[in-house]
Design a protein around this motif. Structure first.
Motif, PDB file in Angstrom:
ATOM      1  N   THR A   1      28.281  -4.340  11.212  1.00 37.43           N
ATOM      2  CA  THR A   1      27.030  -4.287  11.976  1.00 37.43           C
ATOM      3  C   THR A   1      26.576  -2.847  12.207  1.00 37.43           C
ATOM      4  O   THR A   1      25.371  -2.564  12.208  1.00 37.43           O
ATOM      5  N   GLU A   2      27.505  -1.935  12.395  1.00 37.50           N
ATOM      6  CA  GLU A   2      27.128  -0.521  12.558  1.00 37.50           C
ATOM      7  C   GLU A   2      26.465   0.028  11.302  1.00 37.50           C
ATOM      8  O   GLU A   2      25.630   0.945  11.369  1.00 37.50           O
ATOM      9  N   GLN A   3      26.811  -0.560  10.166  1.00 37.10           N
ATOM     10  CA  GLN A   3      26.197  -0.157   8.902  1.00 37.10           C
ATOM     11  C   GLN A   3      24.961  -1.004   8.570  1.00 37.10           C
ATOM     12  O   GLN A   3      24.532  -1.047   7.419  1.00 37.10           O
TER      13      GLN A   3
ATOM     14  N   TRP B   1      35.290  -6.481   0.667  1.00 37.24           N
ATOM     15  CA  TRP B   1      34.691  -6.853  -0.624  1.00 37.24           C
ATOM     16  C   TRP B   1      33.229  -6.437  -0.645  1.00 37.24           C
ATOM     17  O   TRP B   1      32.749  -5.867  -1.647  1.00 37.24           O
ATOM     18  N   LEU B   2      32.512  -6.663   0.442  1.00 37.83           N
ATOM     19  CA  LEU B   2      31.096  -6.275   0.523  1.00 37.83           C
ATOM     20  C   LEU B   2      30.952  -4.749   0.488  1.00 37.83           C
ATOM     21  O   LEU B   2      29.991  -4.228  -0.094  1.00 37.83           O
ATOM     22  N   ASP B   3      31.892  -4.069   1.107  1.00 35.23           N
ATOM     23  CA  ASP B   3      31.858  -2.592   1.100  1.00 35.23           C
ATOM     24  C   ASP B   3      31.824  -2.055  -0.327  1.00 35.23           C
ATOM     25  O   ASP B   3      31.168  -1.049  -0.614  1.00 35.23           O
ATOM     26  N   LYS B   4      32.548  -2.721  -1.215  1.00 32.73           N
ATOM     27  CA  LYS B   4      32.616  -2.253  -2.604  1.00 32.73           C
ATOM     28  C   LYS B   4      31.336  -2.604  -3.371  1.00 32.73           C
ATOM     29  O   LYS B   4      31.009  -1.948  -4.375  1.00 32.73           O
ATOM     30  N   GLN B   5      30.633  -3.667  -2.914  1.00 30.95           N
ATOM     31  CA  GLN B   5      29.406  -4.086  -3.609  1.00 30.95           C
ATOM     32  C   GLN B   5      28.192  -3.259  -3.192  1.00 30.95           C
ATOM     33  O   GLN B   5      27.301  -2.997  -4.005  1.00 30.95           O
ATOM     34  N   TYR B   6      28.166  -2.885  -1.919  1.00 33.17           N
ATOM     35  CA  TYR B   6      27.026  -2.131  -1.381  1.00 33.17           C
ATOM     36  C   TYR B   6      27.460  -0.696  -1.149  1.00 33.17           C
ATOM     37  O   TYR B   6      28.002  -0.345  -0.106  1.00 33.17           O
ATOM     38  N   THR B   7      27.269   0.148  -2.118  1.00 29.46           N
ATOM     39  CA  THR B   7      27.723   1.533  -2.020  1.00 29.46           C
ATOM     40  C   THR B   7      26.564   2.470  -1.710  1.00 29.46           C
ATOM     41  O   THR B   7      25.400   2.113  -1.864  1.00 29.46           O
TER      42      THR B   7
ATOM     43  N   MET C   1      18.874   4.869   4.934  1.00 24.16           N
ATOM     44  CA  MET C   1      19.110   3.438   5.052  1.00 24.16           C
ATOM     45  C   MET C   1      20.614   3.155   5.075  1.00 24.16           C
ATOM     46  O   MET C   1      21.373   3.680   4.263  1.00 24.16           O
ATOM     47  N   LYS C   2      21.045   2.310   6.022  1.00 25.50           N
ATOM     48  CA  LYS C   2      22.452   1.961   6.121  1.00 25.50           C
ATOM     49  C   LYS C   2      22.809   0.948   5.031  1.00 25.50           C
ATOM     50  O   LYS C   2      21.975   0.149   4.612  1.00 25.50           O
ATOM     51  N   LYS C   3      24.059   0.961   4.610  1.00 24.35           N
ATOM     52  CA  LYS C   3      24.438   0.215   3.405  1.00 24.35           C
ATOM     53  C   LYS C   3      24.264  -1.295   3.525  1.00 24.35           C
ATOM     54  O   LYS C   3      24.015  -1.978   2.545  1.00 24.35           O
ATOM     55  N   PHE C   4      24.417  -1.866   4.735  1.00 26.30           N
ATOM     56  CA  PHE C   4      24.340  -3.323   4.874  1.00 26.30           C
ATOM     57  C   PHE C   4      23.011  -3.819   5.463  1.00 26.30           C
ATOM     58  O   PHE C   4      22.924  -4.974   5.865  1.00 26.30           O
ATOM     59  N   GLU C   5      22.004  -2.981   5.494  1.00 25.63           N
ATOM     60  CA  GLU C   5      20.717  -3.440   6.015  1.00 25.63           C
ATOM     61  C   GLU C   5      20.178  -4.578   5.150  1.00 25.63           C
ATOM     62  O   GLU C   5      20.190  -4.499   3.923  1.00 25.63           O
ATOM     63  N   GLY C   6      19.733  -5.644   5.810  1.00 27.80           N
ATOM     64  CA  GLY C   6      19.225  -6.801   5.084  1.00 27.80           C
ATOM     65  C   GLY C   6      20.296  -7.720   4.546  1.00 27.80           C
ATOM     66  O   GLY C   6      20.001  -8.637   3.770  1.00 27.80           O
TER      67      GLY C   6
END
Length: 269
Positions: free
Chosen positions: A36-38, A263-269, A1-6
């Motif tokens: 989007t790639e994630q 910022w989102l990158d750090k939240q969704y690891t 699963m990619k980190k930003f799905e959903g």
């Protein structure tokens, strides 16, 4: 699963995604492509009309519905109209009252991808020139049915706009009155704004409330920021919008949207 799905991220354009020269910086473009790639869902949320975003389409990784004209027009990721909110019949009365009281202001009416000009003012002329938008001049008796209208924009000197907003207070129970800049008074139907558009887009995409994010800088972004689980505002945002935001990122000339993605990158690891 990619980190930003959903995960859904809605981005305002002017003063947020665009720099002061109305360009999308390489940093912002790269950040959105990474998002989007994630697996992330990118949604534009702008007060602009469809033809005013055409030049930017190749740079933006559309993969979710998005909103134009302060949430009154929702498009799918293939740029087809999903919904036009329409406006009540007494919008024509509001226009008549505004123009008869302030003869120097301009009046723009947005009907899907058409722009009708009920009255040309200096600010409206400059607005149309900068964005290179075609328009049709119309008389009051040529306005027709308001059910297909998306938004009207009354324009003029900021001091006059403040007086105009006071004049329009009796209409606040029938219309949503906002602005993206001091020289604009942007009007949609009651309950129609970027926040309601964001909520409907999230529902269509099956995005949970805790995964809805938005970034914006002006008063027409307020309801969108309040609707989001986390609302981001650039440092250059209106003072009251900075107070509404949950997170303040760098200004629009340094990559505000990229900061939000980081910022989102750090939240969704």
């Amino acid at each position: 699963m990619k980190k930003f799905e959903g995960v859904l991220l809605a981005c305002d354009m002017d003063g947020t995604l665009l720099d002061s020269d109305r360009r999308i910086s390489p940093r912002n473009e790269q950040a959105l492509r990474h998002f989007t790639e994630q697996g992330g869902l990118f949604s534009l949320a702008t007060g602009r009309a469809p033809k005013a975003i055409l030049a930017y389409l190749p740079q933006l990784p559309f993969n979710a519905p998005y909103s134009l004209l302060n949430g009154s027009l929702v498009m799918d990721e293939q740029h087809k109209v999903l919904r036009c909110a329409g406006m009540p019949a007494d919008t024509k009365e509001l226009i008549s009252v505004a123009l008869s009281t302030f003869s120097q202001i301009g009046c723009e009416i947005f009907v899907d991808d058409r722009i009708l000009i009920r009255q040309m003012g200096e600010v409206t002329a400059e607005h149309l020139r900068i964005l290179k938008l075609d328009y049709e001049l119309v008389a009051q008796d040529e306005l027709g049915d308001t059910a297909g209208w998306c938004k009207i924009n009354l324009t003029g000197d900021p001091a006059v706009m403040r007086q105009l907003r006071e004049l329009l207070q009796p209409y606040a129970d029938r219309f949503c009155i906002s602005s993206s800049m001091p020289s604009f008074c942007e009007i949609t139907a009651l309950g129609v704004h970027k926040g309601t558009a964001l909520r409907s887009i999230a529902a269509r995409c099956g995005v949970a409330e805790q995964n809805i994010y938005a970034v914006g800088d002006s008063y027409n972004d307020e309801m969108m920021l309040r609707t989001a689980h986390i609302g981001f505002a650039p440092q250059n945002a209106e003072t009251d919008i900075v107070k509404v935001a949950d997170v303040v990122v760098c200004d629009n000339n340094r990559g505000a949207v990229a900061d939000a993605v980081e910022w989102l990158d750090k939240q969704y690891t």
